[in-house]
Design a protein around this motif. Structure first.
Motif, PDB file in Angstrom:
ATOM      1  N   TYR A  34      31.266 -38.956   9.991  1.00 10.29           N
ATOM      2  CA  TYR A  34      31.854 -39.531   8.791  1.00 10.29           C
ATOM      3  C   TYR A  34      30.973 -39.221   7.591  1.00 10.29           C
ATOM      4  N   PRO A  35      31.524 -39.332   6.385  1.00 17.33           N
ATOM      5  CA  PRO A  35      30.731 -39.058   5.181  1.00 17.33           C
ATOM      6  C   PRO A  35      29.521 -39.987   5.089  1.00 17.33           C
ATOM      7  N   ALA A  92      40.925 -38.374   2.868  1.00 17.71           N
ATOM      8  CA  ALA A  92      40.098 -37.455   3.648  1.00 17.71           C
ATOM      9  C   ALA A  92      40.952 -36.407   4.340  1.00 17.71           C
ATOM     10  N   GLN A 111      36.247 -36.000  12.818  1.00 18.32           N
ATOM     11  CA  GLN A 111      35.457 -35.735  11.620  1.00 18.32           C
ATOM     12  C   GLN A 111      36.315 -35.957  10.394  1.00 18.32           C
ATOM     13  N   GLN A 112      35.735 -36.595   9.387  1.00 18.59           N
ATOM     14  CA  GLN A 112      36.438 -36.856   8.143  1.00 18.59           C
ATOM     15  C   GLN A 112      35.652 -36.261   6.980  1.00 18.59           C
ATOM     16  N   THR A 113      36.364 -35.496   6.146  1.00 17.03           N
ATOM     17  CA  THR A 113      35.788 -34.910   4.949  1.00 17.03           C
ATOM     18  C   THR A 113      36.533 -35.499   3.760  1.00 17.03           C
TER      19      THR A 113
END
Length: 115
Positions: A34-35, A92, A111-113
Motif C-alpha cells: 500500500y502507499p 487507486a 497492490q494499490q497505486t
C-alpha cells in the motif's frame, strides 16, 4: 458465475469487509503493498490493520480486467474510488493476484497505486 464476476465480488468484499472476511479470503501466504506510510504487509499485518481502521462506505470498481496467468492463478486489475463516512476519499489503480486453495479463490497479493 464467471471467474470475473466471482473475483469482482471478492475484491469488493475486501474494500468493505470485516477482519473475518479477510481471514476467510486471504491465501495462507499473502502480501499487500500500500502507499506510504503503510508499505508492505504480511498476512498477519494485513489482518491486524483491519482491526484498527475505518472501513470504506462507498466503493466503485471500474475497468476491471481478469487474466488467468496459469492454472490456479488469476490476476485482476481495476481502478478504485472509495470514500469513508467522515468524507475521506481515495482513488487507486489496483492489482491483485488470486490462487486456488482448497478449491476456492484466495487473495495472495494486492497492490494499490494512488491515482
Amino acid at each position: 458465475m464467471s471467474i470475473a464476476q466471482q473475483l469482482g465480488e471478492l475484491e469488493f468484499g475486501f474494500w468493505k469487509g470485516t477482519r473475518n472476511y479477510y481471514d476467510e479470503h486471504l491465501a495462507t501466504e499473502s502480501m499487500a503493498v500500500y502507499p506510504d506510510p503503510v508499505g508492505a504487509l504480511s498476512r498477519d499485518e494485513i489482518l491486524a490493520s483491519i482491526d484498527d481502521g475505518a472501513r470504506w462506505q462507498e466503493v466503485e470498481l471500474e475497468d476491471m480486467a481478469v487474466i488467468e496467468a496459469a492454472p490456479g492463478m488469476v490476476m485482476v486489475t481495476y481502478r478504485a474510488k472509495a470514500s469513508r463516512g467522515d468524507g475521506e476519499t481515495y482513488q487507486a489503480l489496483v492489482g491483485s493476484v488470486y490462487v486456488k486453495e482448497d478449491g476456492e479463490w484466495k487473495l495472495a497479493f494486492n497492490q494499490q497505486t494512488p491515482a
